[in-house]
Design an enzyme around this catalytic site. Structure first.
Site, PDB file in Angstrom:
ATOM      1  N   LEU A  34       0.815  -1.212   0.000  1.00 39.50           N
ATOM      2  CA  LEU A  34       0.000   0.000   0.000  1.00 39.50           C
ATOM      3  C   LEU A  34       0.845   1.257   0.000  1.00 39.50           C
ATOM      4  O   LEU A  34       0.420   2.304  -0.501  1.00 39.50           O
ATOM      5  CB  LEU A  34      -0.930   0.012   1.217  1.00 39.50           C
ATOM      6  CG  LEU A  34      -2.040  -1.030   1.250  1.00 39.50           C
ATOM      7  CD1 LEU A  34      -2.798  -0.942   2.567  1.00 39.50           C
ATOM      8  CD2 LEU A  34      -2.993  -0.853   0.070  1.00 39.50           C
ATOM      9  N   ASP A 149       3.626  16.076  10.606  1.00 44.61           N
ATOM     10  CA  ASP A 149       3.939  15.525   9.286  1.00 44.61           C
ATOM     11  C   ASP A 149       2.691  15.465   8.407  1.00 44.61           C
ATOM     12  O   ASP A 149       2.456  14.480   7.703  1.00 44.61           O
ATOM     13  CB  ASP A 149       4.546  14.124   9.437  1.00 44.61           C
ATOM     14  CG  ASP A 149       5.299  13.671   8.177  1.00 44.61           C
ATOM     15  OD1 ASP A 149       5.690  14.540   7.374  1.00 44.61           O
ATOM     16  OD2 ASP A 149       5.478  12.457   8.000  1.00 44.61           O
TER      17      ASP A 149
END
Length: 363
Positions: A34, A149
């Site tokens: 993924l 982030d």
């Protein structure tokens, strides 16, 4: 240290004592990758006994400390209870080469996959994403954590229309107030206050007074870092680009923005603003300074949204929960919206043509 951080440390100690060793293939059928990054990789898998799809996050043991692994796992497991935060599933183990934990799988990729370069996403979809991210970030901040982030690659899609997204990747999360070394990097996501570390390898700088020994620049972690990233991410969703290449004092596009921002912040009589004609047709102006070129495609409401989040002064920067007041009305000017609709149609048509060509080649 906040109560949540103390609890997180206690949970890490308990998990460390019960972290079992096992082989992935014995319990999971791994289907495909993924995602992959500096942390390791994420694989889509199905639990063999339960038949449950999940994402397995692999951290190489040679480059990952057990403490950092357990913190990310327990944070996701116990504190990410908001529906727009990716949650761990209570499965953590180690192999001879990796630390691994299972988390909810988002089967529609991430936000980066649906932002068309130089075009962006539909405004309705962008506002839906912003609404959910505001809730997710506010939840983390209320517990005393800062994500640090936020970017398109870390926003995962639970459906193709962005009706449900989840913020993930908590490897950079730190408690508010914790001192960390300041790091400047060439990116619009880097905050302006980080430029103090620019030009110093690994954020080091020389000590004054004739002492040449290097000393790191330490700063406290604050939620305003997430606010800045939310502003840049919103711009990327709406336009498919960034407002500037880097948040630096010598970046021309950023300086244009600061000039406009400073003019907006200058005190003046409200009647003067209307006298200059800051309406829909002419675009907003401030004390004779026109709107920064990269923001001229936005309505006055959207401009206020961006200036609240992209405030060069960290202590004055808007909080995610305050941004909900800007949702629901138009952000893009009518002419720009029509242009983007045409661009999206052309982009989708080009993608369809490429797929048709690939199918013909396969035959």
């Amino acid at each position: 240290m906040t109560a949540a951080m103390k609890l997180l440390d206690e949970m890490c100690l308990l998990t460390a004592q019960s972290l079992n060793s096992m082989e992935t293939a014995e319990h999971f059928q791994v289907l495909k990758m993924l995602g992959e990054g500096s942390y390791g990789r994420v694989m889509l898998a199905v639990h063999k006994k339960r038949g449950t799809p999940m994402a397995l996050k692999f951290f190489p043991r040679e480059s990952t400390s057990m403490v950092s692994f357990l913190r990310e796992y327990n944070l996701s497991l116990s504190f990410c209870t908001h529906p727009s935060l990716t949650r761990a599933l209570g499965i953590a183990y180690r192999t001879p080469s990796h630390y691994v934990f299972a988390q909810q799988a988002s089967l529609f990729g991430d936000l980066y996959d649906v932002i068309i370069p130089e075009v962006g996403m539909e405004e309705d979809s962008s506002q839906r994403v912003v609404s959910q991210l505001c809730g997710a970030l506010s939840h983390l901040h209320s517990l005393g954590f800062v994500h640090r982030d936020l970017k398109p690659e870390n926003v995962f899609l639970c459906d193709a229309a962005c009706r449900w997204v989840k913020l993930g990747d908590f490897g950079m999360v730190k408690p508010r107030g914790m001192k960390v070394p300041e790091v400047w990097y060439s990116s619009p996501y880097c905050t302006p206050e980080a430029e103090v570390a620019r030009g110093n390898a690994d954020s080091w700088k020389a000590v004054g007074g004739g002492d040449d020994r290097p000393q790191r620049v330490w700063v406290p972690v604050e939620p305003c870092t997430d606010s800045w990233a939310l502003g840049i991410l919103t711009y990327a969703m709406l336009t498919g680009s960034h407002p500037w290449s880097e948040t630096a004092s010598d970046c021309r596009s950023y300086l244009k923005y600061k000039e406009w921002f400073n003019a907006e912040e200058s005190p003046e009589d409200e009647l003067d603003v209307w006298a200059r004609g800051g309406g829909e047709g002419q675009g907003p102006k401030s004390r004779g300074v026109p709107v920064a070129p990269q923001f001229s495609c936005f309505t006055p409401l959207a401009c206020k949204y961006f200036q609240a989040l992209l405030d060069p002064r960290p202590k004055q920067r808007g909080q995610p929960e305050d941004m909900l007041a800007f949702l629901g009305a138009d952000w893009m000017r009518e002419a720009e919206r029509e242009r983007l609709v045409q661009e999206r149609r052309r982009s989708k048509g080009a993608i369809r043509n490429m797929k048709d060509l690939d199918r013909r080649r396969e035959r």
